[in-house]
Design a protein around this motif. Structure first.
Motif, PDB file in Angstrom:
ATOM      1  N   THR A   1       0.835  -1.204   0.000  1.00  0.00           N
ATOM      2  CA  THR A   1       0.000   0.000   0.000  1.00  0.00           C
ATOM      3  C   THR A   1       0.866   1.249   0.000  1.00  0.00           C
ATOM      4  O   THR A   1       0.577   2.229  -0.702  1.00  0.00           O
TER       5      THR A   1
ATOM      6  N   ASP B   1      -5.760  -1.997  -4.915  1.00  0.00           N
ATOM      7  CA  ASP B   1      -5.067  -2.454  -3.718  1.00  0.00           C
ATOM      8  C   ASP B   1      -5.921  -3.494  -3.000  1.00  0.00           C
ATOM      9  O   ASP B   1      -6.903  -3.155  -2.350  1.00  0.00           O
ATOM     10  N   GLU B   2      -5.563  -4.744  -3.147  1.00  0.00           N
ATOM     11  CA  GLU B   2      -6.261  -5.877  -2.513  1.00  0.00           C
ATOM     12  C   GLU B   2      -7.785  -5.758  -2.598  1.00  0.00           C
ATOM     13  O   GLU B   2      -8.467  -5.739  -1.575  1.00  0.00           O
TER      14      GLU B   2
ATOM     15  N   GLN C   1      -7.576   0.386  -0.926  1.00  0.00           N
ATOM     16  CA  GLN C   1      -7.831  -0.807  -0.115  1.00  0.00           C
ATOM     17  C   GLN C   1      -9.085  -0.628   0.747  1.00  0.00           C
ATOM     18  O   GLN C   1      -9.888  -1.526   0.884  1.00  0.00           O
TER      19      GLN C   1
HETATM   20 MG    MG Z   1      -1.982  -2.801   2.109  1.00  0.00          MG
END
Ligand code: MG
Ligand code: ATP
Length: 337
Positions: A52, A168-169, A92
């Protein structure tokens, strides 16, 4: 423009955070990367690896301590406006207004990107279609499932038709079905929309399925980089056999015997997380890990030797070489927690 050119260049990127007590955290310790136009590039790494932080710097949300990134030739630190126009960010954490509808959220964020009028309406329609949310457009976000919220979140990042999308994820905390839809969306971004995707995950299955290339990240550095095939080749062609064994004493020489008398076996290791006492090798449960070429063929002989030593085998798992094995080989740790 030709399809093989570099869209993102990351050079010497570093980030050091200062904690309140004055100590420092080196979250990113020098990352160099090139991302090619039209590819899905994944950063694969465990929690806290610096994914991140890296993405935040490449997207201009966080100033690097050192180094720089260029997107389409524009420096993210010195030409931030031009660089940011080319990219869409899917963070995220979900950032949406719960009391507004899906369409209202998209319109709100679209205006923040400077879209308006017919262009905005058209863009919102396209995004609703692309994320398969058209029939829920008039419902409030607070009535959405986690997976649907994620899809709106992804949609926000696509409104201004960026060349590069950071995600992000995006599958964390969603059910398997929603996850499948998100992964399909990512693939369509590349294959239908011809976008470039920078994807982060701590799940090797996702990186394996999606990516043209993967950068394995650990402790703020890229420790391996290449196509999935290239990375897996680094660990050789050995399968990993993981045998859970019972409470018996592991006899001296057993591992040696597994290693020397079964064809294809190169290494046998024992790892006993729970030791009954410090002085004996009596264990409550443990794991024998055997590395072998054509592991499935070696299995009957291995099991015979183990049972001849009066050791119960509770379960056997055969893992073909995968990115998990690459991470294990490079760090000595497992990617999963
Ligand atoms: Mg992360
Ligand atoms: N604002 C901050 N202040 C201090 N330390 C931070 C800050 N942000 C991140 N860190 C630390 O930097 C390291 C990298 O964090 P980062 O969030 O980039 O990891 P990540 O790979 O995204 O992990 P995850 O998979 O959990 O999302 C961690 O040790 C984290 O605790």
């Amino acid at each position: 423009m030709p399809n093989h050119e570099t869209l993102v260049e990351v050079r010497g990127l570093k980030k050091t955070f200062k904690r309140a007590d004055g100590t420092e955290v080196q979250a990113v310790r020098g990352i160099d990367l090139d991302i090619t136009r039209g590819e899905i590039f994944s950063m694969l790494g465990p929690n806290g690896a610096g994914k991140t932080t890296t993405i935040s710097m490449i997207s201009g949300l966080l100033a690097p301590t050192e180094g720089d990134a260029r997107i389409g030739g524009f420096s993210i630190t010195k030409q931030a406006l031009e660089a940011k126009k080319l990219l869409g960010v899917v963070p995220q954490e979900i950032a949406l207004y719960p009391a507004l509808t899906a369409r209202q959220n998209l319109e709100f964020f679209g205006r923040m990107y400077g879209l308006g009028g017919k262009e905005l309406a058209h863009s919102v329609d396209e995004v609703l279609d692309f994320t398969d949310l058209r029939d829920r457009a008039k419902d409030r976000i607070e009535t959405f499932s986690g997976g649907m919220k994620r899809r709106v979140n992804i949609g926000v990042g696509l409104l201004h038709k960026p060349q590069l999308v950071y995600m992000d994820e995006p599958t964390v905390g969603v059910d398997p079905q929603s996850r499948r839809r998100i992964l399909d969306t990512v693939l369509r971004l590349r294959d239908v929309q011809k976008m470039t995707v920078l994807y982060t995950t701590h799940l090797m299955e996702e990186a394996q399925e999606l990516s043209n290339r993967v950068g394995i990240v650990d402790q703020g550095k890229v420790i391996a980089l290449g196509t999935v095939g290239q990375l897996i080749q680094q660990v050789g062609e050995e399968d990993r056999l993981i045998l859970s064994v019972g409470t018996q004493t592991l006899k001296d020489g057993l591992l040696q015997k597994l290693q020397s008398s079964v064809e294809g076996v190169t290494r046998a290791l024992y790892d006993a997380p729970v030791q009954a006492s410090e002085t004996s090798d009596q264990v409550q449960s443990g794991k024998i890990t055997v590395y072998a070429k054509r592991g499935r063929r070696a299995l009957p002989d291995l099991l015979k030797i183990i049972s001849d030593a009066s050791i119960d085998v509770m379960s056997v798992e055969v893992r073909e070489p995968d990115l998990e094995a690459v991470f294990l080989q490079l760090t000595g740790r497992a990617l999963r927690d």
